[in-house]
Write an enzyme that holds these catalytic residues in place. Structure first.
Site, short mmCIF file in Angstrom:
data_model
loop_
_atom_site.label_atom_id
_atom_site.label_comp_id
_atom_site.label_asym_id
_atom_site.label_seq_id
_atom_site.Cartn_x
_atom_site.Cartn_y
_atom_site.Cartn_z
N LYS A 11 -68.30 -14.10 -93.47
CA LYS A 11 -69.27 -14.14 -94.37
C LYS A 11 -68.84 -14.12 -95.62
O LYS A 11 -69.79 -14.68 -96.52
CB LYS A 11 -69.94 -12.67 -94.11
CG LYS A 11 -70.64 -12.44 -92.70
CD LYS A 11 -71.31 -11.18 -92.63
CE LYS A 11 -70.68 -9.91 -92.85
NZ LYS A 11 -69.76 -9.62 -91.91
N ARG B 146 -77.11 -3.84 -90.84
CA ARG B 146 -76.32 -3.74 -89.58
C ARG B 146 -76.86 -3.22 -88.56
O ARG B 146 -76.22 -3.15 -87.54
CB ARG B 146 -74.76 -3.09 -90.19
CG ARG B 146 -73.73 -4.02 -90.52
CD ARG B 146 -72.63 -3.03 -90.98
NE ARG B 146 -71.15 -3.74 -90.86
CZ ARG B 146 -70.52 -4.02 -91.83
NH1 ARG B 146 -71.22 -4.55 -92.79
NH2 ARG B 146 -69.58 -4.43 -91.90
N ARG C 113 -64.21 -2.13 -84.84
CA ARG C 113 -65.20 -2.70 -85.62
C ARG C 113 -66.06 -3.73 -84.90
O ARG C 113 -67.21 -3.87 -84.96
CB ARG C 113 -64.69 -3.43 -86.91
CG ARG C 113 -64.17 -2.19 -87.65
CD ARG C 113 -63.14 -2.70 -88.80
NE ARG C 113 -64.07 -3.50 -89.77
CZ ARG C 113 -63.78 -4.32 -90.55
NH1 ARG C 113 -62.39 -4.95 -90.46
NH2 ARG C 113 -64.50 -5.00 -91.59
N ARG D 248 -55.54 -10.49 -92.21
CA ARG D 248 -56.24 -10.57 -93.39
C ARG D 248 -55.45 -9.72 -94.58
O ARG D 248 -54.88 -8.70 -94.64
CB ARG D 248 -57.60 -10.09 -93.35
CG ARG D 248 -58.44 -10.40 -94.48
CD ARG D 248 -59.74 -10.51 -94.14
NE ARG D 248 -60.48 -9.06 -93.85
CZ ARG D 248 -61.81 -8.94 -93.83
NH1 ARG D 248 -62.70 -9.82 -93.80
NH2 ARG D 248 -62.27 -7.78 -93.52
P1 ADP Z 1 -66.33 -7.09 -93.39
O1 ADP Z 1 -66.96 -7.65 -94.48
O2 ADP Z 1 -65.05 -6.98 -93.10
O3 ADP Z 1 -67.01 -7.22 -91.99
P2 ADP Z 1 -67.25 -4.74 -94.72
O4 ADP Z 1 -66.37 -4.99 -95.78
O5 ADP Z 1 -68.43 -5.28 -95.07
O6 ADP Z 1 -66.66 -5.53 -93.63
O7 ADP Z 1 -67.51 -3.37 -94.35
C1 ADP Z 1 -66.28 -2.58 -94.22
C2 ADP Z 1 -66.80 -1.08 -93.69
O8 ADP Z 1 -67.83 -0.49 -94.65
C3 ADP Z 1 -67.61 -1.20 -92.44
O9 ADP Z 1 -66.79 -1.03 -91.46
C4 ADP Z 1 -68.59 0.11 -92.40
O10 ADP Z 1 -67.79 1.39 -92.34
C5 ADP Z 1 -68.80 0.13 -94.07
N1 ADP Z 1 -70.03 -0.66 -94.21
C6 ADP Z 1 -70.46 -1.64 -94.73
N2 ADP Z 1 -71.83 -2.25 -94.73
C7 ADP Z 1 -72.27 -1.33 -93.73
C8 ADP Z 1 -73.53 -1.23 -93.63
N3 ADP Z 1 -74.68 -2.00 -93.88
N4 ADP Z 1 -73.84 -0.08 -92.84
C9 ADP Z 1 -73.04 0.63 -92.63
N5 ADP Z 1 -71.72 0.68 -92.92
C10 ADP Z 1 -71.31 -0.46 -93.56
#
Ligand code: ADP
Ligand code: ZN
Length: 217
Positions: free
Chosen positions: A17, A93, A176, A132
């Site tokens: 993403k 999410r 995750r 990563r």
């Molecule tokens: P990635 O981009 O690697 O998928 P993110 O950087 O978006 O992960 O998110 C890292 C962490 O931040 C998640 O594992 C969660 O704990 C928290 N987080 C991010 N976005 C959300 C969301 N929309 N709802 C709940 N927790 C979130």
């Protein structure tokens, strides 16, 4: 240039993403709203919210829906989002977050144009996640296997030090993915029923971009 400008990107952790958002943003001045980045910024500034989020994030758990939705709502209400459009990256999410988002957009008198789902096999996701690296200084993303920096542990762009995020270990990565399938997968049906879903199964960046340009034109 896209006509459809109010976008959500959905994908499991490691689906790309962030990478694809960056490519889109290089062509189009959309506002990039990443809840992961917003939360990491709170942690960096050592706010109350950041301290609470930090524990959950390290465990690969989700931060409460109302908390992230509040952060997104306040960002969406700034005038640049209305003017240029936005990419929501990593939000919503959960179904609850999608509902809170719908409320916020309704109040702001705007709506979603498309929900882009980057669908990637688990094996590839785990490989990507555990390799990563991020730049400490400019935030650039590398991958020790797929996209290594020219010099080990040093950012090509700014010379900053590369590090591995604590939530990128194998154990956390698995957790995750599990959270993604349990809590986020239902969103895919939710947006499909609303007729907004665009599923992309390509893993090649150029092909993904070509599909987006065609579909969002
Ligand atoms: P990635 O981009 O690697 O998928 P993110 O950087 O978006 O992960 O998110 C890292 C962490 O931040 C998640 O594992 C969660 O704990 C928290 N987080 C991010 N976005 C959300 C969301 N929309 N709802 C709940 N927790 C979130
Ligand atoms: Zn850098």
């Amino acid at each position: 240039m896209f006509k459809q400008k109010n976008l959500i990107f959905i994908g499991a952790p490691g689906a790309g993403k962030g990478t694809i958002s960056a490519l889109v943003l290089a062509e189009q001045p959309l506002v990039h709203i990443s809840t992961g980045d917003l939360l990491r910024d709170e942690i960096k500034r050592d706010t109350q919210l950041g301290r609470e989020a930090s524990t959950l994030m390290k465990a690969g758990k989700l931060v409460p829906d109302e908390v992230v939705a509040g952060m997104v709502r306040s960002r969406l209400s700034q005038p640049d989002c209305r003017k240029e459009g936005f990419i929501l990256d990593g939000f919503p999410r959960t179904i609850r977050q999608a509902e809170l988002l719908a409320d916020a957009l309704r109040e702001l008198g705007t709506q979603l144009d498309r929900v882009v789902y980057l669908k990637v096999d688990d094996d590839l996701l785990l490989q990507r996640l555990t390799a990563r690296q991020n730049c400490r200084k400019c935030g650039a993303i590398y991958n020790k296997i797929f996209q290594p920096s020219k010099q080990e542990n040093i950012c090509d762009k700014c010379g900053g030090e590369l590090f591995q995020r604590p939530d990128d270990s194998l154990e956390t990565a698995k957790s995750r993915l599990e959270v993604f399938y349990r809590q986020t997968q239902p969103l895919i049906d939710y947006y499909d029923k609303l007729g907004l879903l665009l599923t992309i199964t390509e893993t090649d960046k150029a092909k993904i971009m070509a599909t987006l340009e065609k579909e969002l034109a």
